[in-house]
Design a protein around this motif. Sequence first.
Motif, PDB file in Angstrom:
ATOM      1  N   PRO A  81       0.785  -1.241   0.000  1.00 39.59           N
ATOM      2  CA  PRO A  81       0.000   0.000   0.000  1.00 39.59           C
ATOM      3  C   PRO A  81       0.816   1.290   0.000  1.00 39.59           C
ATOM      4  CG  PRO A  81      -0.904  -1.568   1.578  1.00 39.59           C
ATOM      5  CD  PRO A  81       0.396  -2.132   1.108  1.00 39.59           C
ATOM      6  N   PRO A  82       2.012   1.370   0.629  1.00 39.24           N
ATOM      7  CA  PRO A  82       2.750   2.646   0.578  1.00 39.24           C
ATOM      8  C   PRO A  82       3.062   3.091  -0.849  1.00 39.24           C
ATOM      9  CG  PRO A  82       3.639   1.257   2.314  1.00 39.24           C
ATOM     10  CD  PRO A  82       2.680   0.405   1.542  1.00 39.24           C
ATOM     11  N   LEU A  83       3.526   2.181  -1.683  1.00 40.20           N
ATOM     12  CA  LEU A  83       3.810   2.505  -3.076  1.00 40.20           C
ATOM     13  C   LEU A  83       2.521   2.812  -3.830  1.00 40.20           C
ATOM     14  CD1 LEU A  83       5.646   2.745  -5.552  1.00 40.20           C
ATOM     15  CD2 LEU A  83       5.559   0.252  -5.775  1.00 40.20           C
ATOM     16  N   GLU A  84       1.483   2.041  -3.574  1.00 35.65           N
ATOM     17  CA  GLU A  84       0.205   2.252  -4.243  1.00 35.65           C
ATOM     18  C   GLU A  84      -0.341   3.658  -3.952  1.00 35.65           C
ATOM     19  OE1 GLU A  84      -4.377   0.489  -4.177  1.00 35.65           O
ATOM     20  OE2 GLU A  84      -2.815  -0.467  -2.973  1.00 35.65           O
ATOM     21  N   ALA A  85      -0.281   4.068  -2.674  1.00 34.23           N
ATOM     22  CA  ALA A  85      -0.823   5.377  -2.299  1.00 34.23           C
ATOM     23  C   ALA A  85      -0.058   6.513  -2.981  1.00 34.23           C
ATOM     24  CB  ALA A  85      -0.760   5.543  -0.776  1.00 34.23           C
ATOM     25  N   LYS A  86       1.273   6.435  -2.981  1.00 30.05           N
ATOM     26  CA  LYS A  86       2.073   7.488  -3.611  1.00 30.05           C
ATOM     27  C   LYS A  86       1.803   7.563  -5.115  1.00 30.05           C
ATOM     28  CE  LYS A  86       4.592   8.687   0.047  1.00 30.05           C
ATOM     29  NZ  LYS A  86       4.461  10.021   0.671  1.00 30.05           N
ATOM     30  N   ALA A  87       1.685   6.414  -5.770  1.00 27.79           N
ATOM     31  CA  ALA A  87       1.430   6.398  -7.210  1.00 27.79           C
ATOM     32  C   ALA A  87       0.043   6.947  -7.518  1.00 27.79           C
ATOM     33  CB  ALA A  87       1.579   4.973  -7.749  1.00 27.79           C
ATOM     34  N   LEU A  88      -0.941   6.604  -6.707  1.00 27.36           N
ATOM     35  CA  LEU A  88      -2.303   7.096  -6.923  1.00 27.36           C
ATOM     36  C   LEU A  88      -2.393   8.605  -6.722  1.00 27.36           C
ATOM     37  CD1 LEU A  88      -4.295   4.216  -5.217  1.00 27.36           C
ATOM     38  CD2 LEU A  88      -4.666   5.020  -7.567  1.00 27.36           C
ATOM     39  N   SER A  89      -1.626   9.145  -5.774  1.00 29.62           N
ATOM     40  CA  SER A  89      -1.626  10.584  -5.548  1.00 29.62           C
ATOM     41  C   SER A  89      -1.144  11.328  -6.794  1.00 29.62           C
ATOM     42  CB  SER A  89      -0.726  10.923  -4.357  1.00 29.62           C
ATOM     43  OG  SER A  89      -0.692  12.319  -4.141  1.00 29.62           O
TER      44      SER A  89
END
Length: 358
Positions: free
Chosen positions: A120-128
Amino acid sequence: QAHARAEQSDALYDQRMLCLERRRSLLASVTEVLAGSDPIVAGEVEPTVAALPRIDDCADTEALAATVPLPGDAASRERIAQGYAALDRAWSRRYLLGDTASLLAPLTTLVDDARRLDHPPLEAKALSLLADLYDTQGQYAAAERALQECIRAAAAAHDDRTSGIAMIKLVALVGVGQRRFAEAELAAALAEAALVRAGSPDEDLAGLASVRAQLARIQGNLAGARDLHARAIAWLDASEGATVGERFGERSNLAATLVELGELTEAERVIHESLAMLEPELGPDHPVVAAVTQNLGLVLERQGRFDAAIVATKRARSIFAQAYGESHWQVGDCLDNLAVQEAARGDLPEARAHAEQA
């Protein structure tokens, strides 16, 4: 050394190394873009460099310990590292080069990869970042979905700061952009809670106050907007990470609100404060200085101080002409303003000549 002395767990050591590697990777990506041959978007270098995450964050063991741990197998770790490197390159290209369209497909793929890796940390940054791209291209429904997914992923990652920043973007998108005020106010309250939990820097809180001020102004609450802009300025001035552009931009918002309220003396003070901040940074002959000086002329005109208004407007016109040439539309704007100010002072021949020039 703490890890070597067995004072730090393997998981915490991994998070610190990842934190430091991300900062190295982002700095390398920014440097690579700046050293390249592609034209840099005007005015974006300082805010982009200022937005680089701080190395000091990697010493916050409490925050690092709360982060979702890296997977145990080396192959997954390598794919996550590659994902962050790709994200860093995309981030640098987006803000320094203004690249949007070419980044949509690779960022969408990166989000899918992060989900498959269950990170999730990578997913959240990419989605932002993906939400920013959608917003820039006018795909507002897609931007809203990406921000909602970012908030979910950030919560799973125990990353309150990323969640809070995504909520600020959501407030701007649905509140300022679409006038969905009730939803925006709820998102603003949740954003504040997330940022406070995260111990976010002052510039994040300033960003939230600024968006809330825009909401208040749209809804006709000018006094509330004025107070929120002033609060945002106080946070920015107290922040080590805020740029001159951010401090100036918020003062411009405050000055515009003060003019609407009829508080012209205070608006004049704020504009002079902006000029005192900008001129040492940009030089006295920069077009941004000209734009602020032109606004000063309009405020002085509203006060009936036509002599001072004409001085300010002539200075703005001269800077614009030097920067862009006599035929530029901003020179024409200044000539229009001069005609009005000179006519109000009774200088009708000069007013007529400037109106014809405009």
